[in-house]
Design an enzyme around this catalytic site. Structure first.
Site, mmCIF file in Angstrom:
data_model
loop_
_atom_site.group_PDB
_atom_site.id
_atom_site.type_symbol
_atom_site.label_atom_id
_atom_site.label_comp_id
_atom_site.label_asym_id
_atom_site.label_seq_id
_atom_site.Cartn_x
_atom_site.Cartn_y
_atom_site.Cartn_z
ATOM 1 C CG ASP A 43 -0.344 -0.131 2.523
ATOM 2 O OD1 ASP A 43 0.902 -0.163 2.604
ATOM 3 O OD2 ASP A 43 -1.078 -0.214 3.532
ATOM 4 C CG ASP A 82 0.439 -4.216 1.906
ATOM 5 O OD1 ASP A 82 0.649 -5.175 2.664
ATOM 6 O OD2 ASP A 82 1.203 -3.232 1.848
ATOM 7 C CD GLU A 179 8.604 -0.943 7.375
ATOM 8 O OE1 GLU A 179 8.887 0.183 6.912
ATOM 9 O OE2 GLU A 179 7.560 -1.564 7.071
#
Length: 270
Positions: A43, A82, A179
């Site tokens: 996204d 996503d 992440e």
């Protein structure tokens, strides 16, 4: 195309997994030609190719449109799409309807959902036969709360992230994206989990790495995170565009080599 089982075997055999985030047909063709293992249609396309301020503005329609283009460009690459902001967390029925829509209409191999709170969602999707990739650590859809910074930087947060990683695996996640977390923590999670762990800003001890196509090629990038390495420089395209503009203004383009030379007007006026 590598199957999920083959990706799992890469982890078992301690062979690294490569993933690139791409958003359109030409970039997908290049990624597949480079023999990258996985393409993620993230996204992040909202900011990277649509000019939105954040990922929050991205719609399900946006994700479907771009993922279908990527699939056409990379028919033989494992593909993840996503789940955008607002498309999960409403109620079980709505969430599943959107998950099925994304999975079915895009011909993706899996969907990706952000956050440790979605264990029931992962279970529900898994029961429907939809593979789910989980995303923990820095989750872009929640940057309004957590900000763009390293996550799990203290003992309590690190322990929580480990618990969350186990929880999403137990719920049925087939893969995990980590992440912006400390490298030793990411290494520990990668070692303990059975599923592949793909890192971005999580050090080199994860089972694989992911970077955004535009970031690694310096293609219209306004901000480069600490964890991004530039492997190419598409910004030189600006120089080519400037040269084109100058040659048009100076009447240097098109030249004879780029012109159809057949004389037709005499025939037209006869």
């Amino acid at each position: 195309m590598k199957t999920l089982n083959q990706l799992q075997d890469l982890k078992v055999n301690k062979e690294k997994i490569s993933m690139v985030t791409a958003y359109d047909y030409p970039s997908a063709k290049q990624v597949e030609a480079a023999d990258i293992d996985i393409i993620l249609v993230g996204d992040s396309l909202g900011m990277t190719v649509l000019g939105y301020d954040s990922t929050v503005q991205v719609t399900v329609a946006d994700m479907i449109h771009h993922t279908k283009a990527v699939r056409r460009g990379a028919p033989n690459t494992y593909l993840i799409v996503d789940v955008p902001f607002g498309a999960v967390g409403v109620n079980d029925q709505y969430d599943l309807e959107i998950a099925v829509k994304l999975y079915k209409e895009t011909d993706a191999n899996a969907i990706k959902a952000e956050g440790a709170h979605l264990t029931q969602y992962i279970k529900n999707c898994s029961n429907m036969g939809i593979p789910v990739v989980s995303h923990l650590g820095l989750t872009p859809q929640s940057v309004g709360i957590m900000g763009y910074k390293m996550q799990a930087g203290n003992k309590e947060a690190a322990r929580q992230l480990i618990e969350d990683a186990y929880a999403v695996q137990q719920a049925g996640a087939v893969m995990l994206v980590l992440e912006a977390v400390p490298s030793d923590l990411a290494a520990e999670i990668s070692d303990k989990l059975d599923i592949p762990v793909i890192g971005i800003g999580a050090g080199k001890e994860t089972d694989g790495q992911v970077l955004v196509y535009h970031d690694l090629l310096n293609y219209a990038v306004e901000h480069r995170a600490k964890f991004v390495k530039q492997f190419g420089d598409f910004s030189v395209g600006i120089d080519a565009l400037k040269q084109y503009n100058n040659e048009v203004k100076a009447e240097q383009f098109p030249g004879e080599a780029h012109t159809y030379k057949k004389q037709i007007m005499n025939e037209v006026t006869e």
